[in-house]
Design a protein around this motif. Structure first.
Motif, PDB file in Angstrom:
ATOM      1  N   ILE A  48       0.819  -1.195   0.000  1.00  0.00           N
ATOM      2  CA  ILE A  48       0.000   0.000   0.000  1.00  0.00           C
ATOM      3  C   ILE A  48       0.862   1.259   0.000  1.00  0.00           C
ATOM      4  O   ILE A  48       0.624   2.194  -0.764  1.00  0.00           O
ATOM      5  N   SER A  49       1.856   1.275   0.854  1.00  0.00           N
ATOM      6  CA  SER A  49       2.707   2.445   0.967  1.00  0.00           C
ATOM      7  C   SER A  49       4.031   2.047   1.584  1.00  0.00           C
ATOM      8  O   SER A  49       4.131   1.030   2.269  1.00  0.00           O
ATOM      9  N   GLU A  55      16.257   9.508   3.707  1.00  0.00           N
ATOM     10  CA  GLU A  55      15.640  10.508   2.842  1.00  0.00           C
ATOM     11  C   GLU A  55      14.124  10.512   2.918  1.00  0.00           C
ATOM     12  O   GLU A  55      13.484  11.444   2.439  1.00  0.00           O
ATOM     13  N   GLU A  56      13.558   9.465   3.465  1.00  0.00           N
ATOM     14  CA  GLU A  56      12.110   9.339   3.623  1.00  0.00           C
ATOM     15  C   GLU A  56      11.379   9.518   2.299  1.00  0.00           C
ATOM     16  O   GLU A  56      10.399  10.257   2.196  1.00  0.00           O
ATOM     17  N   ILE A  57      11.884   8.827   1.293  1.00  0.00           N
ATOM     18  CA  ILE A  57      11.195   8.779   0.015  1.00  0.00           C
ATOM     19  C   ILE A  57       9.989   7.864   0.165  1.00  0.00           C
ATOM     20  O   ILE A  57      10.083   6.797   0.782  1.00  0.00           O
ATOM     21  N   THR A  58       8.882   8.281  -0.395  1.00  0.00           N
ATOM     22  CA  THR A  58       7.644   7.539  -0.193  1.00  0.00           C
ATOM     23  C   THR A  58       7.122   6.933  -1.483  1.00  0.00           C
ATOM     24  O   THR A  58       7.420   7.390  -2.587  1.00  0.00           O
ATOM     25  N   TYR A  59       6.337   5.900  -1.306  1.00  0.00           N
ATOM     26  CA  TYR A  59       5.663   5.225  -2.396  1.00  0.00           C
ATOM     27  C   TYR A  59       4.225   4.978  -1.976  1.00  0.00           C
ATOM     28  O   TYR A  59       3.955   4.676  -0.804  1.00  0.00           O
ATOM     29  N   TYR A  60       3.313   5.097  -2.942  1.00  0.00           N
ATOM     30  CA  TYR A  60       1.906   4.822  -2.680  1.00  0.00           C
ATOM     31  C   TYR A  60       1.309   4.015  -3.818  1.00  0.00           C
ATOM     32  O   TYR A  60       1.581   4.280  -4.994  1.00  0.00           O
ATOM     33  N   PHE A  68      -3.957   8.603   1.316  1.00  0.00           N
ATOM     34  CA  PHE A  68      -3.119   8.061   2.387  1.00  0.00           C
ATOM     35  C   PHE A  68      -1.796   8.806   2.444  1.00  0.00           C
ATOM     36  O   PHE A  68      -1.264   9.237   1.417  1.00  0.00           O
ATOM     37  N   THR A  69      -1.260   8.930   3.639  1.00  0.00           N
ATOM     38  CA  THR A  69       0.036   9.547   3.840  1.00  0.00           C
ATOM     39  C   THR A  69       0.845   8.714   4.819  1.00  0.00           C
ATOM     40  O   THR A  69       0.385   8.440   5.929  1.00  0.00           O
ATOM     41  N   ILE A  70       2.036   8.327   4.397  1.00  0.00           N
ATOM     42  CA  ILE A  70       2.918   7.570   5.270  1.00  0.00           C
ATOM     43  C   ILE A  70       3.968   8.507   5.847  1.00  0.00           C
ATOM     44  O   ILE A  70       4.412   9.447   5.192  1.00  0.00           O
ATOM     45  N   SER A  71       4.350   8.262   7.077  1.00  0.00           N
ATOM     46  CA  SER A  71       5.376   9.061   7.721  1.00  0.00           C
ATOM     47  C   SER A  71       6.087   8.207   8.760  1.00  0.00           C
ATOM     48  O   SER A  71       5.602   7.141   9.137  1.00  0.00           O
ATOM     49  N   ARG A  72       7.233   8.683   9.196  1.00  0.00           N
ATOM     50  CA  ARG A  72       7.974   7.957  10.222  1.00  0.00           C
ATOM     51  C   ARG A  72       8.607   8.927  11.191  1.00  0.00           C
ATOM     52  O   ARG A  72       8.943  10.064  10.847  1.00  0.00           O
ATOM     53  N   ASP A  73       8.764   8.472  12.393  1.00  0.00           N
ATOM     54  CA  ASP A  73       9.409   9.223  13.452  1.00  0.00           C
ATOM     55  C   ASP A  73      10.556   8.353  13.943  1.00  0.00           C
ATOM     56  O   ASP A  73      10.361   7.468  14.772  1.00  0.00           O
TER      57      ASP A  73
END
Length: 128
Positions: A48-49, A55-60, A68-73
């Protein structure tokens, strides 16, 4: 080893929002790409994501883009999936998964076999 625990699923109506959380336990953090997969009823698990490490490159997946939005801490070893405007087709068990690697390409394709560590999943049901 990476231990992953998902939370935040539930029963919602179409158009509602949910935020899924994934807590990671590992001494090698943050050198992992984190992905969210979904197993819909009667279907195989699919990506899904995904979000890369530094670099926190994202894929959806196309069907969730814009919703939807993916993020990380990284200090908290957490990854999130904010899901807005949920649809019935979003129903399924959502899994957090991790793969070791720093490359920007870690999320390319979201091949399930590339992920070595998985959570137990959290149920998301979208129904009116």
């Amino acid at each position: 080893q990476v231990h992953l625990v998902e939370s935040g699923g539930g029963l919602v109506q179409p158009g509602d929002s949910l935020r899924l959380s994934c807590a990671a336990s590992t001494h090698n953090w943050p050198y992992y790409a984190l992905g969210w997969f979904r197993r819909a009823p009667g279907k195989e698990r699919e990506g899904i994501s995904c979000i890369t490490s530094d670099e926190e490159i994202t894929y959806y997946k196309d069907s969730v883009k814009g919703r939807f939005t993916i993020s990380r801490d990284n200090p908290k070893k957490m990854v999130y999936l904010q899901m807005n405007n949920l649809k019935a087709d979003d129903t399924g068990v959502y899994y957090c998964a991790a793969r070791l690697g720093q490359s920007r390409a870690m999320c390319a394709g979201m091949n399930r076999t590339h992920y070595d560590w998985w959570g137990q999943g959290t149920q998301v049901t979208v129904s009116s």
